[in-house]
Design an enzyme around this catalytic site. Structure first.
Site, PDB file in Angstrom:
ATOM      1  CG  HIS A 464      20.076 -18.765  15.762  1.00  0.00           C
ATOM      2  ND1 HIS A 464      19.717 -18.239  16.978  1.00  0.00           N
ATOM      3  CD2 HIS A 464      20.831 -19.857  16.045  1.00  0.00           C
ATOM      4  CE1 HIS A 464      20.249 -18.972  17.951  1.00  0.00           C
ATOM      5  NE2 HIS A 464      20.930 -19.970  17.396  1.00  0.00           N
ATOM      6  CD  GLU A 465      21.950 -22.614  13.689  1.00  0.00           C
ATOM      7  OE1 GLU A 465      23.167 -22.713  13.985  1.00  0.00           O
ATOM      8  OE2 GLU A 465      21.050 -22.869  14.502  1.00  0.00           O
ATOM      9  CG  HIS A 468      25.835 -20.206  16.307  1.00  0.00           C
ATOM     10  ND1 HIS A 468      26.247 -19.877  17.580  1.00  0.00           N
ATOM     11  CD2 HIS A 468      24.593 -20.747  16.446  1.00  0.00           C
ATOM     12  CE1 HIS A 468      25.291 -20.194  18.453  1.00  0.00           C
ATOM     13  NE2 HIS A 468      24.283 -20.712  17.780  1.00  0.00           N
ATOM     14  CG  HIS A 471      31.299 -16.440  18.004  1.00  0.00           C
ATOM     15  ND1 HIS A 471      30.666 -16.962  19.112  1.00  0.00           N
ATOM     16  CD2 HIS A 471      32.344 -15.730  18.506  1.00  0.00           C
ATOM     17  CE1 HIS A 471      31.287 -16.579  20.203  1.00  0.00           C
ATOM     18  NE2 HIS A 471      32.321 -15.828  19.866  1.00  0.00           N
TER      19      HIS A 471
END
Length: 676
Positions: A464-465, A468, A471
């Site tokens: 998940h991290e 990020h 991105h």
């Protein structure tokens, strides 16, 4: 005497010289940076030349370069490795930064220049990114009070400053409660705990300076303790401490702070002409209105609650069969759910964890990024802010893209949770500036010489991290204000939640889920059972999350409550929250909502983004290839590389051809009958 924070960094990739940065340098560096920023703002506002996009909007983009450089280092260190000096600086910096923000947004000359450009926008021949930046800049001024007059302007500035102080205080109180509490365990108390839990408890005891093992309020320790300890009395004691964070009376109690924050937000929204803070906050998000948020949450609430109640009945029956009378309590859920998972899916967490080594899961995340986007990762030997950190250079076809820093282990100086931040954002206005991105987690640190082992939830958090981080690292825009994760709050979780799906790709686990001692891959039958159990407990997880999101929305949708805990109870009772499930984040430790404005009225964002991430991964499945080249290229081109340079709905539609409904989300969580 030189200050390492303000000098030019003659380091590899212009990384902060962490080996020369001292706490005593932050205050003078901050003061110097603020002075430079104020001078830059004054020059822009008083420029005798007519306003142009370059001398006003682009000049604003560059006005805080030194300030951003100093604060990029400071806030990363203060969040991940706090100490008394840094906490004192945070208390000083917060109101000073709020005052500076108000100075800028309420500068009449400056806003006049921005507004003049807005009125002329059709004749300025702007690029789409420039047009977007102009709109966002003017909107930011207006929403910060630029059009207010007289006493209203002064009052809004006071509110902004006070909210900054309160948010910092809320965060530091929570960290103090988490840092100070621990429960010593006698050797007999370890009975029934898997080796990885006892090892984590012993390591935590060493960190706390104790002679034996302890349970702390680190999620990576307290959750497995609640899963595996047969001692119901100890589970209750640990659970009650966990949910009482910020609610213990005394100087660290957050209830009064949260109450004042809600009242100030209500007043702020009123000054700006909105009927509620939720209406104000959601206006700029994809959801747009509180009604739209509530509609989505309630569509999910009913099937999730039904599933949770069915699960609760099974767990209560199991508990009674074990000779424990009475109701199923919150401190019982994890313990009996683990037994239920073992019974239904033949999964034993203790047998599973050796296959989920931290280093191998990092390697898996990197390899997926290589197969999807062509990224390569090279380990760096550079000074970092803590010995636990590690860093990599990220390249593609030999071109430098970013530096990625991973800070994975829990410690007393680190706030709870997991997050992604940037020490430096990507932009092109001041040259080809590439980002420095940090992932921070709170995994249990292993004993010296032993590999770090993750739960499957931990591995999902890592992916998940890293979503990020992608991105940020793949960002390719001109202006830092719209780079990377500078997007709508209910869009920002799309890349992170989407990336979680690659952990569930069987080929990924077959390659990287290898046993810590034998090196053997996870047996196929275990892998099949693990993936078959991916939706186990989704009733519980969805209910605790949606309950928190609905309380957040209610707090901000009307008049601020006088008694926040009574109002919290009223909302939860109205929903019919099952007895053995609590909010994921009760109000006194709901840092997402009260540590700052970020997720206020916005905790729903994870679910709004999940509607998209479930649908987005379907784009790969429709090609029968989780690493389909053209689909990955479209994902990067339309979402990951463009940050906030266009409207998020337009970006998603460009990728997928349409906006999705909640059906894929419900199916993905196993909350519709045909998803069983």
């Amino acid at each position: 005497m030189t200050n390492a924070l303000t000098e030019d960094w003659a380091t590899e990739f212009d990384l902060p010289p962490f080996d020369r940065i001292e706490d005593g340098q932050f205050r003078p560096a901050f003061d110097e940076a603020m002075e430079q920023s104020r001078a830059a703002i004054k020059a822009i506002a008083e420029n005798p030349e007519p306003p142009t996009f370059a001398n006003t909007i682009e000049a604003l983009e560059l006005a805080d370069r030194l300030l951003n450089k100093v604060l990029g280092v400071f806030y990363n260190m203060a969040g991940a490795d706090s100490n008394a000096a840094r906490e004192a600086l945070m208390r000083d910096f917060s109101p000073a930064l709020a005052a500076y923000s108000s100075e800028v947004s309420m500068n009449r000359q400056l806003f006049a220049r921005v507004d003049a450009l807005w009125q002329q926008r059709e004749t300025l021949k702007l690029t789409p990114e420039q047009a977007r930046l102009l709109m966002l800049t003017r909107r930011g001024f207006v929403r910060s009070g630029a059009e207010l007059e007289g006493a209203d302007r002064e009052r809004l500035a006071e509110i902004t400053a006070r909210l900054a102080v309160l948010g910092t205080q809320f965060t530091q109180n929570l960290l103090a409660d988490e840092r100070s509490w621990f429960m010593p365990l006698a050797e007999g108390d370890l009975e029934g705990l898997p080796d990885f839990v006892t090892a984590s408890a012993r390591a935590a005891g060493e960190e706390k300076g104790q002679d034996g093992p302890v349970v702390t309020l680190s999620r990576s320790l307290i959750t497995p303790f609640l899963q595996f300890s047969p001692r119901r009395d100890l589970r209750e004691k640990a659970y009650r401490a966990w949910v009482a964070r910020g609610e213990n009376g005394g100087e660290t109690d957050n209830r009064g702070i949260a109450t004042e924050i809600l009242k100030l937000r209500e007043e702020r929204a009123g000054l700006l002409g909105y009927g509620s803070f939720a209406a104000f906050k959601l206006e700029t998000e994809m959801a747009k209105t509180p009604a739209a948020v509530r509609d989505l949450l309630m569509q999910v609430w009913q099937p999730a609650k039904a599933q949770a109640e069915a699960d609760a009945a099974k767990l209560a029956q199991m508990m009674h069969e074990h000779g424990v009378n009475g109701d199923l309590e919150p401190w019982d859920w994890h313990y009996y759910a683990e037994k239920q998972r073992a019974a239904e899916h033949d999964l034993d967490e203790a047998a599973l964890k050796p296959y989920l080594q931290l280093d191998r899961m990092i390697e898996a995340a990197f390899t997926c990024a290589n197969r999807l986007f062509g990224l390569e990762f090279r380990k760096l030997d550079v000074p970092l802010y803590h010995a636990d950190c590690r860093a990599w250079e990220v390249t593609r076809n030999g071109r430098h893209l970013a530096v990625f820093i991973g800070d994975y282990f829990a410690r007393g100086s680190k706030r709870s949770g997991a997050w992604c931040s940037a020490i430096r954002d990507q932009q092109k206005l001041a040259g080809d500036i590439r980002p420095v991105v940090v992932n921070v987690c709170n995994f249990a640190k292993p004993p010296k010489g032993k590999p770090a082992l993750l739960s499957y939830d931990d591995a999902r958090t890592l992916f998940h991290e890293f979503g990020h981080a992608l991105h940020q690292m793949l960002s390719d825009v001109t202006y830092s204000s719209v780079s990377g994760t500078s997007v709508a709050r209910d869009f920002v979780e799309l890349p992170s939640q989407l990336y979680e799906h690659w952990l569930e790709v069987p080929a990924v686990l077959q390659e990287f889920a290898t046993h810590a001692e034998t090196g053997e891959p996870m047996p196929q039958d275990m892998l099949d059972r693990l993936l078959a159990a991916k939706n186990f407990g989704q009733g519980f997880a969805t209910v605790e999350y949606v309950a928190s999101a609905l309380v957040d929305l209610d707090f901000h949708s009307g008049k601020a409550p006088e008694d926040i805990m009574a109002r919290q109870k009223e909302v939860l009772d109205g929903l019919g929250l099952p007895h053995a499930i609590a909010m994921r984040h009760a109000t006194p430790h709901f840092a997402h909502v009260f540590a700052g404005d970020g997720y206020s009225s916005g905790y729903y964002s994870y679910m709004w983004s999940e509607v998209m991430d479930a649908d987005a991964f379907e784009a790969f499945l429709e090609q029968d290839d989780a690493f389909h080249d053209e689909t990955a290229a479209s994902l990067e081109r339309n979402i990951l590389s463009v940050g906030g340079s266009a409207d998020p709905a337009e970006l998603y539609t460009a990728f997928r051809g349409r906006m999705p409904g909640p059906e894929a989300l419900l199916k993905g969580r196993g909350l519709v009958p045909d998803a069983a």
